[in-house]
Design an enzyme around this catalytic site. Structure first.
Site, short mmCIF file in Angstrom:
data_model
loop_
_atom_site.label_atom_id
_atom_site.label_comp_id
_atom_site.label_asym_id
_atom_site.label_seq_id
_atom_site.Cartn_x
_atom_site.Cartn_y
_atom_site.Cartn_z
N ARG A 123 37.84 30.27 52.07
CA ARG A 123 39.03 29.72 51.42
C ARG A 123 39.58 28.51 52.17
O ARG A 123 39.80 28.56 53.36
CB ARG A 123 40.12 30.80 51.30
N ASP B 38 45.15 47.40 42.26
CA ASP B 38 44.74 46.00 42.16
C ASP B 38 44.33 45.72 40.72
O ASP B 38 43.77 46.59 40.04
CB ASP B 38 43.56 45.71 43.10
N CYS C 168 46.36 30.75 54.98
CA CYS C 168 47.72 30.62 55.52
C CYS C 168 48.11 29.22 55.99
O CYS C 168 49.04 28.62 55.46
CB CYS C 168 47.91 31.61 56.66
N THR D 91 49.84 34.36 47.47
CA THR D 91 50.91 33.37 47.27
C THR D 91 50.30 32.00 47.57
O THR D 91 50.61 31.40 48.61
CB THR D 91 52.13 33.65 48.17
N VAL E 23 45.14 41.78 53.18
CA VAL E 23 46.35 42.40 53.71
C VAL E 23 46.52 43.81 53.17
O VAL E 23 46.73 44.77 53.93
CB VAL E 23 47.58 41.53 53.35
N1 NAD Z 1 44.70 36.98 54.70
C1 NAD Z 1 45.46 36.79 55.74
O1 NAD Z 1 44.98 36.58 56.84
C2 NAD Z 1 46.98 36.87 55.63
C3 NAD Z 1 47.73 36.97 56.80
C4 NAD Z 1 49.11 37.07 56.71
C5 NAD Z 1 49.71 37.01 55.46
N2 NAD Z 1 48.96 36.87 54.33
C6 NAD Z 1 49.66 36.84 53.04
O2 NAD Z 1 49.51 38.09 52.40
C7 NAD Z 1 49.43 37.92 50.99
C8 NAD Z 1 48.14 38.52 50.46
O3 NAD Z 1 47.06 37.81 51.04
P1 NAD Z 1 45.57 38.36 51.02
O4 NAD Z 1 44.83 37.54 52.02
O5 NAD Z 1 45.56 39.83 51.15
O6 NAD Z 1 45.12 37.93 49.55
P2 NAD Z 1 43.77 38.36 48.81
O7 NAD Z 1 43.50 37.29 47.83
O8 NAD Z 1 42.73 38.76 49.79
O9 NAD Z 1 44.18 39.70 48.03
C9 NAD Z 1 45.16 39.77 47.07
C10 NAD Z 1 44.77 40.84 46.07
O10 NAD Z 1 45.85 40.95 45.16
C11 NAD Z 1 45.30 41.19 43.87
N3 NAD Z 1 46.30 40.88 42.87
C12 NAD Z 1 46.68 39.68 42.37
N4 NAD Z 1 47.67 39.84 41.49
C13 NAD Z 1 47.94 41.17 41.42
C14 NAD Z 1 48.85 41.95 40.70
N5 NAD Z 1 49.72 41.38 39.88
N6 NAD Z 1 48.83 43.28 40.85
C15 NAD Z 1 47.92 43.85 41.69
N7 NAD Z 1 47.04 43.17 42.42
C16 NAD Z 1 47.05 41.84 42.29
C17 NAD Z 1 44.06 40.34 43.83
O11 NAD Z 1 43.16 40.83 42.84
C18 NAD Z 1 43.52 40.48 45.25
O12 NAD Z 1 42.60 41.54 45.36
C19 NAD Z 1 49.58 36.42 50.74
O13 NAD Z 1 50.92 36.12 50.54
C20 NAD Z 1 49.12 35.83 52.05
O14 NAD Z 1 49.66 34.55 52.28
C21 NAD Z 1 47.60 36.83 54.39
#
Ligand code: NAD
Length: 387
Positions: free
Chosen positions: A316, A30, A249, A77, A11
């Site tokens: 995942r 990050d 998700c 999350t 995201v």
């Molecule tokens: N991937 C999807 O398709 C998608 C779609 C819609 C919503 N979301 C939501 O968006 C959010 C993020 O998902 P994602 O897929 O990007 O996750 P991801 O795991 O791909 O990326 C999250 C990143 O956040 C970093 N991180 C963790 N804790 C941190 C902190 N305290 N400070 C800075 N960086 C930190 C991690 O190192 C990781 O690189 C989640 O809530 C997810 O449910 C994801």
């Protein structure tokens, strides 16, 4: 305008790319230093998203987010071991913001979470430590990785702030790269809508997976039943049977809604049942295959497609991994094939082949010929056994 994005995953990096392309000065923060090192040399870990070449800096130094007019939270999350919301990443992001953003900023949460997260968790935690009165808004991300039609610019985006000023500022920011903005009356509505969208998918997928089991028991072709039902031009929406649900998700978000329900004394029985049915699909398939070939003990079984959905390499929560476990429990020797995942085997002769996920690059003709018994979980290989 300086925009910082906390979390450079699927995201965060996608958003960084959109914002940098529009000329915002983007800081991608990050905690994963290896990730930052690869972003620094322009290596993207998100399929279809390039690391911005200008207006972008990836960093693991939190001090760099100071001076941002907008700070966006895009951290994981997931669920904890008890399948309850794991909020530690959001809370850590709050500390980073509180300690480092010294100016008044608009804080937007894009991470998926239950209603009340922005108001009761994020704003309260930041305001406890921060010396600033920031603005707060929620805009849950809806990105669908690998979707070539719906992207950040044309997928309608929900936005709502804790105050009118926050809503207006967040709407102004998103309208610079999203053509369809939907402002709702409170962040809680936006948060609940996001959870319900994914719960709707989870429950319908479970229902069609149950129908697949019923149809098999009744010796009726479930796909023909669904095609027939889908001729009704109103009041019906078609979902397809599958090995279950995966990814970040659909298997996760509904449990955030059931957690919120539990907190107000309401049982989310649909969500719990849907989880159960979807999680049971891999062992249902393993057992059907075992019955079809008179047991799997000592048999070579090739599983094609390991990721959670077609044409992405994301493992995942993939139901294919549960299928492999279930086949091994039944005594099979499993060969893993996925052209999108490094280190997996090619297609080879075996006793059983199972198409778990239909990537375009999987050679279905070769798959059909590699085993005397072929089972298709995807509905894309006519003439073989399957769901
Ligand atoms: N991937 C999807 O398709 C998608 C779609 C819609 C919503 N979301 C939501 O968006 C959010 C993020 O998902 P994602 O897929 O990007 O996750 P991801 O795991 O791909 O990326 C999250 C990143 O956040 C970093 N991180 C963790 N804790 C941190 C902190 N305290 N400070 C800075 N960086 C930190 C991690 O190192 C990781 O690189 C989640 O809530 C997810 O449910 C994801």
């Amino acid at each position: 305008m300086k925009v910082s994005i906390i979390g450079q995953g699927y995201v965060g990096l996608s958003l960084a790319a959109s914002a940098a392309a529009l000329g915002y000065e983007v800081i991608g923060f990050d905690v994963n230093k290896e990730l930052i090192a690869s972003l620094d040399v322009g290596m993207s870990h998100v399929e279809g998203v390039d690391v911005p070449k200008s207006n972008y800096k990836a960093t693991s130094n939190p001090a760099e987010i100071n001076g941002s007019e907008i700070v966006i939270i895009a951290v994981p999350t997931p669920l904890d071991v008890e399948r309850k919301p794991e909020l530690k990443y959001i809370l850590a992001a709050c500390i980073t913001i509180a300690e480092n953003v010294k100016n008044k900023a608009l804080i937007i949460n894009e991470s998926t979470s239950f209603p009340g997260t922005l108001r009761d968790l994020i704003s309260k935690n930041i305001e406890e430590t921060s010396k600033q009165n920031h603005l707060y808004a929620a805009s849950p991300e809806r990105v669908d990785p690998g979707n070539l039609i719906w992207n950040q610019s044309n997928t309608p985006r929900l936005v709502s702030g804790l105050t009118d000023e926050a809503t207006k500022k967040a709407a102004a920011f998103y309208s610079s790269f999203c053509t369809n903005l939907v402002t709702v009356s409170s962040p809680e509505v936006a948060e609940a809508a996001k959870l319900f969208e994914n719960t709707f998918r989870q429950v319908n997928i479970a229902m069609v997976n149950e129908l697949a089991q019923i149809s098999h028991g009744l010796d009726i072709d479930v796909r023909e039943v669904l095609d027939a039902a889908a001729t009704k031009p109103f009041g019906f929406m078609k979902f397809n049977p599958s090995l279950g649900v995966g990814g970040h998700c659909i298997p996760v978000d509904p449990s955030y809604l059931s957690f919120a329900a539990e907190n107000v004394g309401i049982e989310a029985s649909f969500i719990d049942l849907a989880n159960e049915i979807n999680l049971e699909m891999p062992s249902y398939v393993a057992n059907r295959v075992a019955n079809g070939v008179g047991g799997l003990k000592g048999k070579k079984v090739l599983v094609a497609g390991l990721s959670y959905k077609p044409n992405v390499s994301d493992l995942r929560e993939s139901p294919s991994l549960l299928l492999i476990d279930a086949l091994e429990v039944l005594g099979a020797e499993v060969i893993k094939h996925d052209p999108l995942i490094a280190g997996t085997s090619g297609i080879e002769d075996c006793d059983v082949a199972i198409l778990a996920v239909a990537h375009d690059v999987i050679d279905k003709e070769a798959l059909k010929k590699c085993a005397p018994y072929v089972f298709d979980c995807t509905g894309t290989m006519p003439g073989v056994h399957g769901l």
